[in-house]
Structures are given as C-alpha cells and as structure tokens.
Design an enzyme around this catalytic site. Sequence first.
Site, short mmCIF file in Angstrom:
data_model
loop_
_atom_site.label_atom_id
_atom_site.label_comp_id
_atom_site.label_asym_id
_atom_site.label_seq_id
_atom_site.Cartn_x
_atom_site.Cartn_y
_atom_site.Cartn_z
N ASP A 113 -10.25 4.95 3.92
CA ASP A 113 -10.80 5.04 2.42
C ASP A 113 -11.81 6.24 2.50
OD1 ASP A 113 -9.58 2.76 1.77
OD2 ASP A 113 -10.93 1.67 3.20
N HIS B 183 -3.59 5.00 -1.89
CA HIS B 183 -4.26 6.02 -2.33
C HIS B 183 -3.96 6.30 -3.56
CE1 HIS B 183 -0.47 7.70 -0.21
NE2 HIS B 183 -0.66 8.31 -1.44
#
Length: 710
Positions: A181, A211
Amino acid sequence: MPVRRYGGRYNSSSPGVSNALNPSRTAGWPLSPSPATGSKPASTHHDPVPQEAYYVKDEADARHQQQAPLREPSVEVEVEIIDDEPPRGSQKPLSVAPCTANANNSSGGSKCNAITASRYTFYTNAYQKSVYEALRSLRPLPELQEPRRVKEYAETSLKDSLYRIVEAHDVIMVAGAFFGDEGKGKTVDAVARHPLCTCIARVNSGENAGHTVYDKAGRKFVFNLAPSGLLLPGKRNYIGPECVMDPVSFMEKEVIQLIDAGIDYRDRLFIGNVCIVTPYHKLLDLLGSAANSSTLKGMAPVHGSKVMKRGIRLDHIFNDDETLRKRLEKDMDTYFGLLKVKNLSDADVVRLCREENSDGVVRVPDYVIAFAQAEDKVEFLVKLYRDRVRHNPGFPARCDVTYELHAALLRGEKVLLEGPQSYWLSNARTKFWESTTSADTTAAGLLAASQLNFQKFKSVVLNVHKAPGSSRVGIGACPSSFVPQDYFSAQNIKTLRDLPSATCAHFEAVQRTLFRDGFPHSNDKARHNGIMAPVEYSDETGTYNIGVAMAIASAQHHGECGAVTKKPRVCGFFDCVLHHEVNNIQGPYLTISALDRGDEYDKVGVTIAYVYYSPEGKQVDVNGHVYKNGDIIRAGDPVPSEPALYHCHPIVKLIDGWRDNPIAAAKRRRNAPLPRGVCELLSAIEYFTNCKILSIGNGPNGDDIIYLRQ
C-alpha cells in the site's frame, strides 16, 4: 544500566548511549503486567502478541473496557467481561459491539479474545504509563542531531530523471519498500508510458494485492492481478506462471471492468500456466486464519498445494476432465481433513461464510458458498471451470509468458515487472515470516519468478515508500505504528466505515496534540530523546491515548484502507531502521508517495532507532544475539525478527513541517524551490538509509510527481 547494542557506528562508551535507561527506574526491571482484578487470565498455547503498552494493568483500567475483540491466532479463550462502560469521558459509546463470552461453551472457548479484552483501551492506561516512565530517561542519541547538513533538492523532468534509469536497463522492477500500500501505481504508470517499455507483467502472488488506476477519461479501475498497463494503448500485459489465480473471480471482478468500459484486451492481456486458487483454498483460509491476518483469498493454502504439487494449473482446466477430477479430489483431502478435525459440517461452513459477509462487504463470493453447499464438490468444480473458464469466450488469451518476455528483451524492448505487496511482506524475509504473504515479493523474488536471465539482461529496482502516514495492514509487529497492528480488529472494526465518524475526526487538532504534547521537549535538543509520551486527546466523543487518536484520525483523514479488504491501515512514522535493510538488499533508488500530506502537519517524524524494553524483563534470542532491556537498534544494525520487534519502541526524530509553503500539486508552482522541511526530511531519510530519492508524490493524479535532480 549500560546499553547493549549490536553493530553500528557507536559503542557502549559513546556519549548519550551508555546508561540509556535510568538505573533507578530499571534496576531489576520490576515492572510486570497483571490482569485486571477479578478477570480470568488468558491461557494460550503460545505467548500472546506482546504489545505491552496497550495492556490493561489494573481494575480501574478494566472498568472502561467495551471493545469487541475478535479471535486470537488459532485459539479461542474464555474471558470474563468486567464492564461495558464507554471510554472515559465519553458522551456516548463507540459503535462497536461489546464482547460477550459463552460460559457454557462445551469446547471451553468463546468468540472473544481475552488478551485483547484485557489489553487494549481507547484511553491511556496504567501499563502504557509505566512503560513510558521506564523509557523517558533514555539519553538522547547523537543521531537525533543528524544530518548536520541539509541538502537542497531541485526539481527536474521525468525525461532527465526516471527515464534515464529506464533507458539504461532492460528489466525495471517497481517494488514496495514497506508493508504494501505504498502507492506503487504512479511509478508503475510512469515507467509503463516509456515508449520502449512494451511489456508489463505480474509474475507472482495473487489477488490479495490490489491497486486502483484511472484512464484518461477519469474512469476508475480496481485491479488485483491485472497489470496496470492494460489502460495504456500499445502495451502487452502478462500474468506469469508463478502467479496464483482464481479464474472465476478474475473474470467477475477484473475482466468485467474492461468489458464494461469497452476496452479491447484480446491482444493486450495474456495469462501463463498459473496455479489455480479454488473455492476450497479460500475456505481453508477462512477456517484456519486468525482475525485480521488474511485477505481470505486463499493465498497460504494454494501455495501449500503448489509446493506439494497437488493442486491444479490453468492448463488442467483446458484439458481432459478426468485428470482434472483426479487432481482436485486428491488436493481436496486437506479441506475435508480440516472439517473433520474441527468437527464442522457443510452447514457450519456456510454459516461462517455468511457471518463473514454480514457487514455488507463480500469477502466470501457466492460461488465459494455454493461449493461449500454442494454434495459432489469435485463435480461442482469441474462444471464451474468448464462453464466459467474453458468455454468462456471472454477469457483472455494464454501463452508461455517467460518465452514472450524473453523474446521482447531480445528485440531491445523493456520489460516492467509490477511488484505486488512489498519487501517486508515477502515470505522469503524471516524477520516477519509469520505475518507475511506466501510469495517472495522482494525484488529478488520478482526477478526469480520472471525467470529472466539476470546475467544477460540488466535490471534495476525502483523502491516505493509512503510518508507521512507510512502504513501496514494485517497482523504482525511494526514498531513505528501508532497502535498495535491488531488494534482495529480487536475493536471489531473490519472496514474504514466501521470507525465512528465523529471519533477523532479533527485531524488538525489530533496531530497538533501529538507533536506539541507527545514530544514535549521537541524544541530542546539537549532533552528531546525521541520517546513519545502517552498523552491524551479529547473531543466530544471521549478521551483517547494519542497513539489511538492518531491511528483513527490518520486512517480516516488519509483514507487509509486496504485496496482488497477495506481494512483500516495502521499508520505511523517513516521507519529508517527497516528501510536501511531494504536499501541494502534492493536499493538505492526510492520514490516517496503522498508527501503532500505533510502540508497538514506541524511536524513530521522519522524513526531512526528502536529501544528494546520488556517490562517483564523478557529477553529474546534472535540469530544468536540476545536482546535485553536497554538495547538500542539503529538504522544499519541487523533488524531483529518479530519476537524481539514486539518489544521495540521507536526513537523518533522530528522535523518541522512546511504548512506555509505547501507542495501539493494544486497549490505549488512548478519548479518552485522545495520547502526546507521537505529538504530536511529527505536529507534525513537519505542519511539514515543510504538511499537515493528519485521523486516525491504531491497529489492524487498520476502525474502529480516531483522528480528530483540527482
């Protein structure tokens, strides 16, 4: 008490290092946690996750418990509920359900976790205070004054920075440098747009990565396995054979987005002979994982099948049904064995699946539940794969991915390997081995999974980190986090929207309290030792420990939640101790995303060292080195593994913010000089980790990147 350390630039006689802790406070290390009076102590088969600073020490603390802890790793233990009173000073209780134990449970267990029921509080408890009292006398490390010289960073163009690196290499890897992340998508997109970069590939891991990307029209796409280059015309995208894929989920969640958007992927997306994630792998994940420890995508079970050579690959689905049946039947023994050991029926499994989906987030898909209900499970899967995959006209083309990538390199084209997860989430890293994903997601793992000849083709790694608000999702140790990694799940907070909206909602006030009161001597170099004081923050909903307040406020304000699970990420300080190892192994290049967040901070912090402290005096042996109270672990020292890291506390260097000179793309003039605070932060990160910072992110758009002259 003399400090013991392991390697590095300083020894025990260095100024500010010897007698790191006040002997009057630490002699004999008498501090020890005790359960709340009247409560039943937890009994587990292993040491509980020792996040001591959040243990409720006494009955007064316990009276304020109202959290709803979930299950602890693989055990269920009995817990006595002391009280379900709201947090101290609150006007109303937080919207989390109180934990209720079933005293008549024949198995002797309950749905609650005694450790978290007695351990975690919203406010500052006596145990946190005792830890701080032991550490507050730590002498300031000399490194807190480093670097002595602040570099000046000048902006340059994409062409003169990143593209020079791309053009000098054949294989470009974009890799996470923390715990996932980190915002890798921008760098992936920038590299993929280079004219010579024709191939973008995912070469390992599975749909547990995630994503978000946008096309030129501003349309949003959420991909898990699909490479980001699918939205760029003229690029070929590959999913390699070392990946693991649930082909049904892939079609229903990812390919359908391309179909709905009218994007032709026929000649641009190719799939290798991937290992197949079946419904029983996902159910094994659900039944065998601790709360907050898994994305429930079947990663560990399918990698187990892969290593045991018992599972199926994509080619099996496209060949004869009889071979497929035999392999599924053999591989499914593990699933049936677990049901037998746990004494679970199909109905029990279905009930657990529906409970997992009860908050509206579909973590267990319908076809997985249908599999659990099916009488003939093997035949169910054969038909599922025949209808949804083999005979599905929309299923992408298949190919030998390794051959195609190799051929492209021989033609002089560039290959981009899109790294899932990160260095520290790699199963190949022993430091966090128990709380990692199941693939090797280091840069070395990417290159190995691609099967490209590293002696023939020149490769480079672009590491990506995030600051402020470096984050981790899931369980495990993370010394620089504001709260323990399982803090949110212990409150039964599964998604970001489960956080009460009014709680710690004033980010400005929370961060001001942290830097003003949490580090009371930050402007006094002789006294600032980098140890955060357990002060409290109060708002209309209650009183909170500052770490808890920052964790909640950061998750809400920055929108920090997992791309796959939507779990709140636990934020914290940029960790130079961990990044030094990342840089040693796959450095030196680093891009830092989301740095424009610093526009809203009075100060920003970086962890430059840890101090080891266990109130019980517990010592941990890691690789032959015994960590003891008072040990200092600096950036550049060997990073210990999780059993020791659970007892490590961050030593934080503070840097003045740049509120008066914001760098956000919407506010900054291109090529304007970077604020001193930004330069000081970048200088500190480069100094303590030896990295070379290529760029910083300064906004939500794909081109909101400031490239730095090298």
